[in-house]
Design a protein around this motif. Sequence first.
Motif, PDB file in Angstrom:
ATOM      1  N   PRO A 117       0.806  -1.224   0.000  1.00  0.00           N
ATOM      2  CA  PRO A 117       0.000   0.000   0.000  1.00  0.00           C
ATOM      3  C   PRO A 117       0.838   1.272   0.000  1.00  0.00           C
ATOM      4  O   PRO A 117       0.395   2.311  -0.468  1.00  0.00           O
ATOM      5  N   THR A 118       2.052   1.177   0.535  1.00  0.00           N
ATOM      6  CA  THR A 118       2.911   2.362   0.615  1.00  0.00           C
ATOM      7  C   THR A 118       3.484   2.741  -0.741  1.00  0.00           C
ATOM      8  O   THR A 118       3.440   3.902  -1.151  1.00  0.00           O
ATOM      9  N   PHE A 119       4.022   1.757  -1.468  1.00  0.00           N
ATOM     10  CA  PHE A 119       4.751   2.055  -2.697  1.00  0.00           C
ATOM     11  C   PHE A 119       4.025   1.689  -3.988  1.00  0.00           C
ATOM     12  O   PHE A 119       4.364   2.213  -5.044  1.00  0.00           O
ATOM     13  N   PHE A 120       3.049   0.798  -3.915  1.00  0.00           N
ATOM     14  CA  PHE A 120       2.450   0.298  -5.153  1.00  0.00           C
ATOM     15  C   PHE A 120       0.951   0.563  -5.249  1.00  0.00           C
ATOM     16  O   PHE A 120       0.260  -0.066  -6.047  1.00  0.00           O
ATOM     17  N   ASP A 121       0.450   1.481  -4.443  1.00  0.00           N
ATOM     18  CA  ASP A 121      -0.924   1.959  -4.565  1.00  0.00           C
ATOM     19  C   ASP A 121      -0.863   3.483  -4.691  1.00  0.00           C
ATOM     20  O   ASP A 121      -1.425   4.224  -3.897  1.00  0.00           O
ATOM     21  N   GLN A 122      -0.151   3.920  -5.720  1.00  0.00           N
ATOM     22  CA  GLN A 122       0.119   5.335  -5.926  1.00  0.00           C
ATOM     23  C   GLN A 122      -0.354   5.754  -7.319  1.00  0.00           C
ATOM     24  O   GLN A 122      -1.140   5.040  -7.939  1.00  0.00           O
ATOM     25  N   ASP A 123       0.141   6.876  -7.796  1.00  0.00           N
ATOM     26  CA  ASP A 123      -0.207   7.354  -9.137  1.00  0.00           C
ATOM     27  C   ASP A 123       0.943   7.086 -10.107  1.00  0.00           C
ATOM     28  O   ASP A 123       2.073   6.802  -9.681  1.00  0.00           O
ATOM     29  N   PRO A 124       0.697   7.178 -11.423  1.00  0.00           N
ATOM     30  CA  PRO A 124       1.740   6.841 -12.405  1.00  0.00           C
ATOM     31  C   PRO A 124       3.021   7.656 -12.280  1.00  0.00           C
ATOM     32  O   PRO A 124       4.110   7.143 -12.536  1.00  0.00           O
ATOM     33  N   LEU A 125       2.924   8.929 -11.874  1.00  0.00           N
ATOM     34  CA  LEU A 125       4.136   9.752 -11.775  1.00  0.00           C
ATOM     35  C   LEU A 125       5.010   9.333 -10.595  1.00  0.00           C
ATOM     36  O   LEU A 125       6.226   9.541 -10.620  1.00  0.00           O
TER      37      LEU A 125
END
Length: 309
Positions: A134-142
């Motif tokens: 959830p910290t690093f891989f549930d973000q936005d494309p940028l």
Amino acid sequence: MEMLVPILAAAVRSGTPILYATLGEILTERSGILNLGLEGLMLVGAFTGFSVASGTGNAWLGIAAAFLAGCLLALVHAFLCITGRANQVVSGLALTMFGTGLSSLLGRGFIGETIPGIGGMTIPLLSKIPVLGPTFFDQDPLVYLSYGLAVFLTWFLWSTRAGLALRAVGDAPRVVDAMGLSSTRLRYLYAVIGGGIVAMGGAYMSVVYTKMWGDLMTAGRGWIAVALVIFAVWHPLRAVGGAYLFGGVGALQLRIQAAGTSIPAPLLLMLPYVFTIFVLFVISVRKGKGILLGAPASLGQPYHREERD
């Protein structure tokens, strides 16, 4: 530990604009050019990205336009410092003042407007990893692009001939010229590209992070990036950890305010900058003990191939 996940995820998002600015400045400084105009570049990038995204309805066009605007401003700085051999500190400060004033002037009509921006993008499987997912891989494309950029620059600097030439021009431009390469062209190239990456950090603020335009919205993040370049010892991967550390401090003060603490808000707003001062103090101590390594030997020094030592 699960209670920390929202704070850690917020630290990544908050640190991303600082990371872009730091990576761009590392590229610039590795070529021997010092650019203290990061705050101005970020503000111009933020305005350009927002205005283009608002006018076209395409957030990615806004990001691309911000990159080009940063390249153009950095080209002016490069011309003054490389061709004109102007004082790099003065030119960088002038760039900050120009970018700050220009973004405030042109952005008056956009204050309060919002755009759809760029939404989040969850990566399957990786996002299910406890805490890290959830910290690093549930973000936005940028955010994901910033991961790739840091890894790419690390590979480029230490595993390619072009990266070796870049590091060489920052350390010994006369040697690069003797090898048949052009120090001037290399410095122009990386100073311009670095400025474009810095401006992307500003565009992230307006197009992705807040999805709105606000005057002086970068709030000193460009200056934090200047300090972070030294803290990271001019290494892109170390810049990632430093940017998220600064982002975490900023995210934490927002969480504390939202929790309704009795601590005065101005004191909480000071936290990122107090931390910056602390980092600069650590850098000074390390430098005094001879621990600080990695600075390009010719950083900030004007060079002309016709001159003799």
